[in-house]
Write a protein that holds these residues in place. Structure first.
Motif, PDB file in Angstrom:
ATOM      1  N   LYS A  37      39.047  13.892  73.908  1.00 52.44           N
ATOM      2  CA  LYS A  37      37.684  14.281  74.213  1.00 52.44           C
ATOM      3  C   LYS A  37      37.529  15.432  73.243  1.00 52.44           C
ATOM      4  CE  LYS A  37      35.075  16.091  78.208  1.00 52.44           C
ATOM      5  NZ  LYS A  37      34.596  16.983  77.822  1.00 52.44           N
ATOM      6  N   ALA A  38      38.384  16.447  73.067  1.00 51.75           N
ATOM      7  CA  ALA A  38      38.268  17.556  72.410  1.00 51.75           C
ATOM      8  C   ALA A  38      38.021  17.128  71.051  1.00 51.75           C
ATOM      9  CB  ALA A  38      39.266  18.421  72.492  1.00 51.75           C
ATOM     10  N   ALA A  41      36.805  14.380  69.793  1.00 51.33           N
ATOM     11  CA  ALA A  41      35.324  13.577  69.589  1.00 51.33           C
ATOM     12  C   ALA A  41      34.265  14.726  69.641  1.00 51.33           C
ATOM     13  CB  ALA A  41      35.447  12.731  70.728  1.00 51.33           C
ATOM     14  N   GLU A  42      34.669  15.781  70.019  1.00 53.32           N
ATOM     15  CA  GLU A  42      33.610  16.689  70.002  1.00 53.32           C
ATOM     16  C   GLU A  42      33.301  17.438  69.072  1.00 53.32           C
ATOM     17  OE1 GLU A  42      34.445  18.806  73.662  1.00 53.32           O
ATOM     18  OE2 GLU A  42      33.626  17.289  75.179  1.00 53.32           O
ATOM     19  N   GLN A  43      34.325  17.493  68.216  1.00 55.67           N
ATOM     20  CA  GLN A  43      34.173  18.243  66.650  1.00 55.67           C
ATOM     21  C   GLN A  43      33.149  17.567  65.919  1.00 55.67           C
ATOM     22  OE1 GLN A  43      36.281  21.080  66.460  1.00 55.67           O
ATOM     23  NE2 GLN A  43      36.856  20.355  68.481  1.00 55.67           N
ATOM     24  N   PRO A  44      32.617  18.424  64.903  1.00 53.73           N
ATOM     25  CA  PRO A  44      31.715  18.019  64.172  1.00 53.73           C
ATOM     26  C   PRO A  44      32.094  17.233  62.828  1.00 53.73           C
ATOM     27  CG  PRO A  44      32.435  20.408  63.539  1.00 53.73           C
ATOM     28  CD  PRO A  44      33.145  19.899  64.803  1.00 53.73           C
ATOM     29  N   GLN A 100      35.519  14.246  61.820  1.00 54.50           N
ATOM     30  CA  GLN A 100      36.529  13.284  62.218  1.00 54.50           C
ATOM     31  C   GLN A 100      37.793  13.927  62.095  1.00 54.50           C
ATOM     32  OE1 GLN A 100      36.587   9.329  61.441  1.00 54.50           O
ATOM     33  NE2 GLN A 100      38.686   9.013  61.785  1.00 54.50           N
ATOM     34  N   GLY A 114      40.114  10.913  68.133  1.00 50.99           N
ATOM     35  CA  GLY A 114      38.995  10.964  68.968  1.00 50.99           C
ATOM     36  C   GLY A 114      39.090   9.755  69.845  1.00 50.99           C
ATOM     37  N   ALA A 131      38.043  22.652  63.412  1.00 52.64           N
ATOM     38  CA  ALA A 131      38.448  21.589  64.018  1.00 52.64           C
ATOM     39  C   ALA A 131      39.871  21.153  64.040  1.00 52.64           C
ATOM     40  CB  ALA A 131      37.549  20.117  63.532  1.00 52.64           C
TER      41      ALA A 131
END
Length: 88
Positions: free
Chosen positions: A24-25, A27-30, A32, A46, A74
């Motif tokens: 989850k964390a 996938a939230e990054q700007p 990959q 992700g 990230a």
């Protein structure tokens, strides 16, 4: 490309709840974020399924990497998460 080696702190490794939290964390990054174990091929962090296929157990070392603008932040965010006890 920023990368960081960390030791998996969760007693169950990157399985179940810890894998879900990390995915989850990530996938939230700007950018990959990728994760690799034992010099194996990196997988997208992700995805909970990808994390579980790594079979990263407690005490295993993994390499977290990312590329692009914001990659260092990230990598640091995900590395700090993996290095913490997510079993609670």
């Amino acid at each position: 490309m920023p990368e960081r080696r960390v030791t998996v702190a969760s007693k169950v490794g990157l399985h179940a709840r810890p894998a879900a939290l990390v995915a989850k964390a990530a996938a939230e990054q700007p950018v990959q974020v990728s994760i690799a174990k034992d010099g194996g091929p990196p997988v997208p962090a992700g995805s909970m399924l990808n994390l579980m296929t790594l079979a990263a157990a407690h005490g295993d070392e993994v390499v977290i990497s990312a590329e692009g603008e914001g990659a260092q932040a990230a990598v640091d965010a995900i590395a700090d998460l993996v290095a913490s006890d997510l079993d609670a």
